[in-house]
Design a protein around this motif. Structure first.
Motif, PDB file in Angstrom:
ATOM      1  N   UNK A 184      12.596  10.499   3.330  1.00  0.00           N
ATOM      2  CA  UNK A 184      11.494  11.320   2.835  1.00  0.00           C
ATOM      3  C   UNK A 184      11.709  12.794   3.158  1.00  0.00           C
ATOM      4  N   UNK A 185      12.259  13.069   4.332  1.00  0.00           N
ATOM      5  CA  UNK A 185      12.563  14.460   4.681  1.00  0.00           C
ATOM      6  C   UNK A 185      13.641  15.024   3.753  1.00  0.00           C
ATOM      7  N   UNK A 220      14.246  14.181   0.752  1.00  0.00           N
ATOM      8  CA  UNK A 220      13.683  14.383  -0.576  1.00  0.00           C
ATOM      9  C   UNK A 220      12.500  15.350  -0.581  1.00  0.00           C
ATOM     10  N   UNK A 221      12.149  15.897   0.599  1.00  0.00           N
ATOM     11  CA  UNK A 221      11.043  16.847   0.738  1.00  0.00           C
ATOM     12  C   UNK A 221       9.736  16.257   0.198  1.00  0.00           C
ATOM     13  N   UNK A 222       9.510  14.993   0.510  1.00  0.00           N
ATOM     14  CA  UNK A 222       8.351  14.260   0.004  1.00  0.00           C
ATOM     15  C   UNK A 222       7.249  14.271   1.070  1.00  0.00           C
ATOM     16  N   UNK A 223       6.435  15.326   1.071  1.00  0.00           N
ATOM     17  CA  UNK A 223       5.391  15.458   2.088  1.00  0.00           C
ATOM     18  C   UNK A 223       4.332  14.372   1.944  1.00  0.00           C
ATOM     19  N   UNK A 224       3.923  14.083   0.728  1.00  0.00           N
ATOM     20  CA  UNK A 224       2.893  13.056   0.530  1.00  0.00           C
ATOM     21  C   UNK A 224       3.393  11.692   0.994  1.00  0.00           C
ATOM     22  N   UNK A 225       4.640  11.374   0.667  1.00  0.00           N
ATOM     23  CA  UNK A 225       5.215  10.119   1.114  1.00  0.00           C
ATOM     24  C   UNK A 225       5.329  10.051   2.625  1.00  0.00           C
ATOM     25  N   UNK A 226       5.691  11.176   3.252  1.00  0.00           N
ATOM     26  CA  UNK A 226       5.815  11.209   4.710  1.00  0.00           C
ATOM     27  C   UNK A 226       4.462  10.950   5.363  1.00  0.00           C
ATOM     28  N   UNK A 227       3.423  11.573   4.873  1.00  0.00           N
ATOM     29  CA  UNK A 227       2.094  11.355   5.456  1.00  0.00           C
ATOM     30  C   UNK A 227       1.648   9.901   5.259  1.00  0.00           C
ATOM     31  N   UNK A 228       1.948   9.361   4.086  1.00  0.00           N
ATOM     32  CA  UNK A 228       1.579   7.965   3.824  1.00  0.00           C
ATOM     33  C   UNK A 228       2.312   7.025   4.771  1.00  0.00           C
ATOM     34  N   UNK A 229       3.584   7.300   5.033  1.00  0.00           N
ATOM     35  CA  UNK A 229       4.353   6.434   5.928  1.00  0.00           C
ATOM     36  C   UNK A 229       3.864   6.552   7.364  1.00  0.00           C
ATOM     37  N   UNK A 230       3.531   7.764   7.795  1.00  0.00           N
ATOM     38  CA  UNK A 230       2.970   7.933   9.146  1.00  0.00           C
ATOM     39  C   UNK A 230       1.691   7.116   9.275  1.00  0.00           C
ATOM     40  N   UNK A 289       0.818  -1.219   0.000  1.00  0.00           N
ATOM     41  CA  UNK A 289       0.000   0.000   0.000  1.00  0.00           C
ATOM     42  C   UNK A 289       0.849   1.266   0.000  1.00  0.00           C
ATOM     43  N   UNK A 290       2.115   1.152   0.374  1.00  0.00           N
ATOM     44  CA  UNK A 290       2.989   2.324   0.361  1.00  0.00           C
ATOM     45  C   UNK A 290       3.371   2.735  -1.056  1.00  0.00           C
ATOM     46  N   UNK A 291       3.404   1.805  -1.962  1.00  0.00           N
ATOM     47  CA  UNK A 291       3.776   2.120  -3.337  1.00  0.00           C
ATOM     48  C   UNK A 291       5.247   1.911  -3.598  1.00  0.00           C
ATOM     49  N   UNK A 292       5.597   1.842  -4.886  1.00  0.00           N
ATOM     50  CA  UNK A 292       6.946   1.415  -5.255  1.00  0.00           C
ATOM     51  C   UNK A 292       8.015   2.491  -5.099  1.00  0.00           C
ATOM     52  N   UNK A 293       7.668   3.667  -4.593  1.00  0.00           N
ATOM     53  CA  UNK A 293       8.724   4.641  -4.273  1.00  0.00           C
ATOM     54  C   UNK A 293       9.412   4.314  -2.954  1.00  0.00           C
ATOM     55  N   UNK A 294       8.895   3.332  -2.217  1.00  0.00           N
ATOM     56  CA  UNK A 294       9.458   2.972  -0.918  1.00  0.00           C
ATOM     57  C   UNK A 294      10.383   1.762  -0.989  1.00  0.00           C
ATOM     58  N   UNK A 295      10.434   1.109  -2.136  1.00  0.00           N
ATOM     59  CA  UNK A 295      11.209  -0.126  -2.225  1.00  0.00           C
ATOM     60  C   UNK A 295      11.547  -0.433  -3.679  1.00  0.00           C
ATOM     61  N   UNK A 331      11.289  -7.372  -1.768  1.00  0.00           N
ATOM     62  CA  UNK A 331      11.358  -5.920  -1.856  1.00  0.00           C
ATOM     63  C   UNK A 331      12.491  -5.398  -0.974  1.00  0.00           C
ATOM     64  N   UNK A 332      13.463  -4.727  -1.591  1.00  0.00           N
ATOM     65  CA  UNK A 332      14.543  -4.069  -0.849  1.00  0.00           C
ATOM     66  C   UNK A 332      14.085  -2.665  -0.486  1.00  0.00           C
ATOM     67  N   UNK A 333      14.031  -2.374   0.793  1.00  0.00           N
ATOM     68  CA  UNK A 333      13.496  -1.096   1.258  1.00  0.00           C
ATOM     69  C   UNK A 333      14.512   0.023   1.084  1.00  0.00           C
ATOM     70  N   UNK A 334      13.995   1.212   0.811  1.00  0.00           N
ATOM     71  CA  UNK A 334      14.824   2.397   0.661  1.00  0.00           C
ATOM     72  C   UNK A 334      14.826   3.186   1.968  1.00  0.00           C
ATOM     73  N   UNK A 335      15.974   3.658   2.376  1.00  0.00           N
ATOM     74  CA  UNK A 335      16.080   4.520   3.553  1.00  0.00           C
ATOM     75  C   UNK A 335      17.416   5.234   3.524  1.00  0.00           C
ATOM     76  N   UNK A 336      17.552   6.229   4.389  1.00  0.00           N
ATOM     77  CA  UNK A 336      18.817   6.923   4.632  1.00  0.00           C
ATOM     78  C   UNK A 336      19.202   6.670   6.083  1.00  0.00           C
ATOM     79  N   UNK A 337      20.147   7.418   6.598  1.00  0.00           N
ATOM     80  CA  UNK A 337      20.463   7.297   8.018  1.00  0.00           C
ATOM     81  C   UNK A 337      21.727   8.013   8.411  1.00  0.00           C
ATOM     82  N   UNK A 338      21.797   8.319   9.701  1.00  0.00           N
ATOM     83  CA  UNK A 338      23.040   8.797  10.302  1.00  0.00           C
ATOM     84  C   UNK A 338      23.852   7.579  10.745  1.00  0.00           C
ATOM     85  N   UNK A 339      25.065   7.478  10.262  1.00  0.00           N
ATOM     86  CA  UNK A 339      25.962   6.391  10.641  1.00  0.00           C
ATOM     87  C   UNK A 339      27.119   6.993  11.421  1.00  0.00           C
TER      88      UNK A 339
END
Length: 452
Positions: A194-195, A197-207, A16-22, A74-82
């Motif tokens: 998502x932050x 990439x400034x993806x507000x719609x994606x952020x709301x969907x993930x919440x 349901x998240x869509x293919x921009x997440x993975x 599905x390989x998930x997409x994410x960033x992070x502080x390492x």
């Protein structure tokens, strides 16, 4: 074959998240698939304990889709502080999510992999897992489960017949693919992407996805989500400490928003209450040392708040972050009393006991596992020394939570210190002898049962 089809409840919520997440990926084609560990206890909770070994290999070594759930990995997409350095070039680099199921409590669970091959996020890695790494992850997750730490569970470990080159251990070394069962694989780093990439719609969907599927709540309120994550991660930090566990790499891409621990690489259990004890040889500054883990997890929760600023006001989130310390204080008291097997009395009395025993553990050098074993099974031995007089007096009024006549308490402490872990691996590496590994898993499960 499913022995109880009603217990098997597949899901596809992730879609349901869509293919921009993975990214859809394929598993590696391994030369061998030999079952080394199958967690039938966990499998029973999702209706998969009736699989034959051949079916087990087909699904968890060859990754044939399970009926009714995700049609492809599905390989998930994410960033992070390492280690506090932001990295936008990461994601599932040697793993993927390939199934979602409901357990016997109705919780949504993911089956995800480690060592299943390369993905678009592998960078220069081979996408593989060493057999030693897989063995260590099984041992870590089993011990943490016994110690009441919210953790992913090692579901399957198969040896895969490849010779891997590694710079930090003798090579070539044996290979494996691990499957873990986890209450979601959504990380703080998933929100950070998502932050970024400034993806507000994606952020709301993930919440919405996390609140609905991982917390069972309606709506898309990011402040509510932060509140839940702050509470859950404070509990995680506290239970790490009570377990004497050092994760080693508490980067924001390694913090699950359900507060469930996962991804065990350079972990160690601390032999004594030494705040400076580190698990990772490369953690030169001690950023993720034993005593700094609550700070590190709080810092990661702050990064979630920073990400949610894309769609939420700052003021209420700042207030929630400031409450982390209070949540942690209550959680560490509860966790230490649970491990001691004692019934809480009241907040002030309990807090005084916890402060006393932390001081005594730190100053006396008594082993963590030794202390909690003795404290649960009997009154504290006089041989502990004068440093324990205050704690001995403080613990005296506490009733025991459970019967201490269990045969387990007549033996020795069940620990998972590095020398034993290395000895278990040596038997496998030198003689393909899995008896010590199997015996340790059985002993840890008996330990967990005795603690209940």
């Amino acid at each position: 074959m499913l022995t109880d089809p009603q217990a098997y409840r597949p899901e596809v919520a992730l879609l349901t998240l869509g293919n921009t997440f993975y990214d859809a990926v394929c598993a590696a084609d391994f030369p061998e698939t030999q079952v080394r560990f199958r967690n039938d206890r966990a499998a029973a909770e999702v209706g998969l304990d009736g699989l034959s070994d051949a079916e087990w290999v087909a699904h968890f070594g060859r990754f044939a889709p399970l009926t009714g759930t995700l049609p492809e990995p599905l390989a998930l997409r994410y960033h992070g502080h390492q280690f506090r350095v932001y990295n936008p070039e990461i994601g599932d680099g040697r793993g993927f999510t390939f199934a979602q199921l409901r357990d016997d409590r109705g919780r949504l669970l993911d089956l995800g992999t480690k060592g299943s091959g390369q993905t678009p996020w592998s960078r220069f890695g081979d996408g593989r897992l060493t057999l030693k790494g897989g063995v260590r992850e099984v041992l870590a997750s089993e011990m943490l489960e016994a110690l009441n730490v919210p953790t992913s569970r090692s579901f399957s470990l198969l040896e895969t017949g490849e010779a891997l080159e590694r710079g930090d251990e003798p090579s070539p070394t044996r290979s494996a693919v691990l499957v873990r069962m986890s209450h979601g694989h959504i990380r703080i780093g998933t929100f950070q992407r998502l932050a970024y990439e400034r993806d507000e719609a994606g952020m709301r969907a993930l919440v919405r996805y996390v609140l609905a599927n991982l917390y069972g709540e309606d709506g898309d309120d990011p402040v509510r989500l932060l509140d839940l994550v702050v509470q859950r991660t404070a509990v995680l930090a506290a239970r790490y400490m009570a377990a004497g566990f050092v994760h080693g790499v508490l980067n924001s891409d390694n913090i699950n928003v359900t507060g469930e621990s996962f991804d065990y690489g350079p972990w160690r259990f601390a032999p004594t209450w030494d705040p400076g004890f580190v698990a990772a040889y490369f953690d030169h500054a001690g950023l993720y040392s034993f005593g700094r883990q609550p700070e590190a997890i709080h810092w990661d929760a702050m990064q979630l708040a920073v990400s949610l600023r894309l769609i939420a006001p700052a003021a209420p989130m700042i207030a929630l972050l400031e409450g982390f310390g209070d949540h942690y204080g209550r959680a560490i008291t509860d966790a230490l009393l649970w491990r001691l097997g004692r019934v809480p009395i009241d907040a002030d009395t309990d807090r005084a006991l916890v402060q006393s025993l932390e001081r005594a553990l730190r100053s006396s050098g008594v082993g963590i596992d030794r202390f909690f074993f003795d404290g649960f099974a009997q009154e504290l031995p006089e041989g502990y020394g004068d440093a324990w007089d205050e704690t001995r007096a403080a613990i005296a009024p506490y009733a025991h939570r459970t019967d201490r006549s269990h045969a387990f308490w007549s033996g020795e402490p069940c620990a998972m210190l590095i020398d034993e872990v290395e000895a278990i691996w040596a038997g496998i590496a030198d003689a393909d002898d899995w008896s010590a590994f199997d015996a340790k898993v059985a002993a840890v499960r008996a330990f967990g049962k005795a603690l209940d």
